[in-house]
Scaffold this motif. Structure first.
Motif, PDB file in Angstrom:
ATOM      1  N   ARG A 180       0.816  -1.214   0.000  1.00 33.69           N
ATOM      2  CA  ARG A 180       0.000   0.000   0.000  1.00 33.69           C
ATOM      3  C   ARG A 180       0.851   1.266   0.000  1.00 33.69           C
ATOM      4  O   ARG A 180       0.333   2.352  -0.211  1.00 33.69           O
ATOM      5  CB  ARG A 180      -0.948  -0.010   1.211  1.00 33.69           C
ATOM      6  N   ASP A 181       2.157   1.128   0.234  1.00 27.01           N
ATOM      7  CA  ASP A 181       3.031   2.299   0.197  1.00 27.01           C
ATOM      8  C   ASP A 181       3.605   2.531  -1.203  1.00 27.01           C
ATOM      9  O   ASP A 181       4.482   3.369  -1.394  1.00 27.01           O
ATOM     10  CB  ASP A 181       4.170   2.134   1.197  1.00 27.01           C
ATOM     11  N   THR A 182       3.108   1.786  -2.191  1.00 34.71           N
ATOM     12  CA  THR A 182       3.595   1.917  -3.560  1.00 34.71           C
ATOM     13  C   THR A 182       2.743   2.907  -4.343  1.00 34.71           C
ATOM     14  O   THR A 182       1.517   2.810  -4.348  1.00 34.71           O
ATOM     15  CB  THR A 182       3.570   0.548  -4.274  1.00 34.71           C
ATOM     16  N   ASP A 183       3.398   3.857  -5.016  1.00 38.17           N
ATOM     17  CA  ASP A 183       2.685   4.819  -5.864  1.00 38.17           C
ATOM     18  C   ASP A 183       2.646   4.391  -7.327  1.00 38.17           C
ATOM     19  O   ASP A 183       1.751   4.787  -8.073  1.00 38.17           O
ATOM     20  CB  ASP A 183       3.343   6.200  -5.776  1.00 38.17           C
ATOM     21  N   SER A 267      10.534   8.573  -7.525  1.00 40.39           N
ATOM     22  CA  SER A 267      10.166   8.475  -6.116  1.00 40.39           C
ATOM     23  C   SER A 267      10.622   7.151  -5.504  1.00 40.39           C
ATOM     24  O   SER A 267      10.779   6.143  -6.202  1.00 40.39           O
ATOM     25  CB  SER A 267       8.637   8.606  -5.977  1.00 40.39           C
ATOM     26  N   GLU A 268      10.816   7.149  -4.189  1.00 39.39           N
ATOM     27  CA  GLU A 268      11.124   5.912  -3.477  1.00 39.39           C
ATOM     28  C   GLU A 268       9.922   4.969  -3.435  1.00 39.39           C
ATOM     29  O   GLU A 268      10.060   3.797  -3.093  1.00 39.39           O
ATOM     30  CB  GLU A 268      11.579   6.223  -2.047  1.00 39.39           C
ATOM     31  N   ARG A 269       8.763   5.496  -3.792  1.00 42.16           N
ATOM     32  CA  ARG A 269       7.542   4.688  -3.780  1.00 42.16           C
ATOM     33  C   ARG A 269       7.253   4.065  -5.150  1.00 42.16           C
ATOM     34  O   ARG A 269       6.144   3.628  -5.429  1.00 42.16           O
ATOM     35  CB  ARG A 269       6.363   5.548  -3.332  1.00 42.16           C
ATOM     36  N   PHE A 270       8.293   4.048  -6.001  1.00 41.06           N
ATOM     37  CA  PHE A 270       8.212   3.422  -7.327  1.00 41.06           C
ATOM     38  C   PHE A 270       9.208   2.273  -7.383  1.00 41.06           C
ATOM     39  O   PHE A 270      10.301   2.349  -6.834  1.00 41.06           O
ATOM     40  CB  PHE A 270       8.557   4.460  -8.401  1.00 41.06           C
ATOM     41  N   HIS A 271       8.821   1.195  -8.046  1.00 42.10           N
ATOM     42  CA  HIS A 271       9.761   0.088  -8.203  1.00 42.10           C
ATOM     43  C   HIS A 271       9.392  -0.766  -9.406  1.00 42.10           C
ATOM     44  O   HIS A 271       8.324  -0.609 -10.012  1.00 42.10           O
ATOM     45  CB  HIS A 271       9.820  -0.769  -6.926  1.00 42.10           C
TER      46      HIS A 271
END
Length: 389
Positions: A180-183, A267-271
């Motif tokens: 849920r912390d993923t954008d 962003s750090e919320r991208f992977h």
């Protein structure tokens, strides 16, 4: 994306599944027959027999390189319990890129694997069954004729799905690995004959189904088999590896939706999220596993340095050294660097500090969608849709 409802088969009576004459028997307890193939990695795992009151679902994926079957029963929301599984490298697409059709030896290997799948399905009643074929059968001039032969010899009725459906199912199968912390994320499935890529934007209102958040997708007409056959997979130099990467990068540069995650990509919320034999192999090599262990690989995070190191390491090995590695083995030794080249092209297109590894994909996506469609979790006062974990 559009669904693949036409591929779904309802409860199949046992007499519609006729094993191929002379096929090797399925092992007891949900094991696959023993073998050296890295693709047979389920062969040391035992699964529980299904309970009398359980609803069963089956998903079979016949790809360019592998034949995979999963039988499962729903448990809690968006989850299921594996009852039986089978996976084997068949190289159905061997020689396809040059001949345009499936070869006889390749079809025989696939038929032998499908006969085992038919035996595993025989005698069970299913609430849902989805049996699909992907790029090899899509691209081959004799793909439809081969599937008719499969029907006659094994009783299995496979449907060729389009690339859009394949991309959607891959996303659906990996939804529980997206926090849920993923954008945003780029999910990719490096296959034998094609590679599916989906861009998922989670910055807006999230749907309960991860696949509903896809903002762009593409299917590259290249996979580990086709790239290895084009550039050579046995003896790979740094120069030929770079040529592989550039060939895939050229295809990605023509992807019009490639920048749809530009607002979150830094962003750090991208992977990145990879589901394929390539990324699971890299994970196994990174962990130094003496024997492939899905429990340690599925969901593993690799940072940029880890991936760089593993690609350099495998590229420095000759064919025999790759073959000797227990997470690569003889049947992947000439394909693994082609997969690494596709991965490297994806990483250059969407630079990310993190890559999550998924040992799951189309089969899990098919199961989740069938169970959600039937509302099996609603009947237990659960929400039917698979949730993002």
């Amino acid at each position: 994306m559009r669904g693949g409802e036409s591929c779904v088969q309802k409860a199949a009576p046992a007499d519609q599944l006729k094993p191929r004459t002379g096929a090797p028997p399925a092992a007891a307890g949900g094991e696959t027959p023993s073998g050296k193939a890295r693709g047979d990695r389920q062969n040391l795992v035992r699964y529980s027999l299904n309970r009398p009151d359980e609803r069963l679902y089956a998903a079979l994926d016949l790809g360019t390189n592998n034949c995979r079957l999963l039988i499962a029963a729903p448990t809690r929301p968006g989850r299921f319990r594996v009852v039986d599984a089978f996976s084997r490298i068949v190289r159905l697409g061997e020689g396809l890129s040059s001949s345009g059709k499936l070869g006889e030896a390749a079809m025989e290997r696939a038929l032998a694997a499908l006969a085992i799948c038919a035996q595993k399905l025989e005698g069970k009643r299913f609430s849902g069954m989805q049996l699909i074929a992907t790029e090899a059968c899509r691209a081959a001039s004799n793909g439809a004729q081969f599937l008719e032969r499969v029907r006659k010899e094994t009783g299995l009725r496979l449907t060729i799905i389009d690339r859009e459906t394949e991309a959607r199912l891959a996303v659906a199968g990996c939804s529980s690995l997206v926090g849920r912390d993923t954008d945003g994320l780029v999910l990719f499935d490096i296959g034998g004959g094609s590679s599916e890529i989906a861009l998922v934007d989670l910055t807006k209102r999230r749907s309960g189904r991860l696949s509903d958040n896809i903002v762009a997708w593409t299917s590259l007409p290249v996979g580990v088999v086709s790239i290895a056959e084009r550039f050579g997979g046995r003896d790979v130099s740094p120069e030929s590896f770079e040529a592989m990467v550039e060939a895939v990068s050229e295809l990605l540069r023509n992807f019009e939706g490639a920048d749809r995650l530009k607002h979150v990509a830094s962003s750090e919320r991208f992977h990145l999220l990879g589901t394929s034999g390539t990324v699971t192999t890299l994970a196994g090599v990174h962990l130094g596993l003496r024997r492939y262990d899905r429990r340690r690989v599925d969901g593993l995070w690799l940072d940029r340095q880890h991936v760089d190191s593993m690609i350099r390491r495998i590229l420095s090995w000759n064919f025999d050294q790759r073959k000797a590695n227990p997470c690569i083995g003889e049947e992947r030794a000439d394909l693994v660097l082609a997969g690494c080249a596709i991965l490297e092209a994806i990483r250059r297109q969407w630079p990310s500090e993190r890559l999550r590894v998924a040992d799951r994909g189309l089969r899990e996506g098919m199961l989740s969608e069938m169970m959600a469609r039937d509302g099996v979790w609603r009947r237990k006062r659960f929400h039917a849709a698979a949730r993002i974990a």
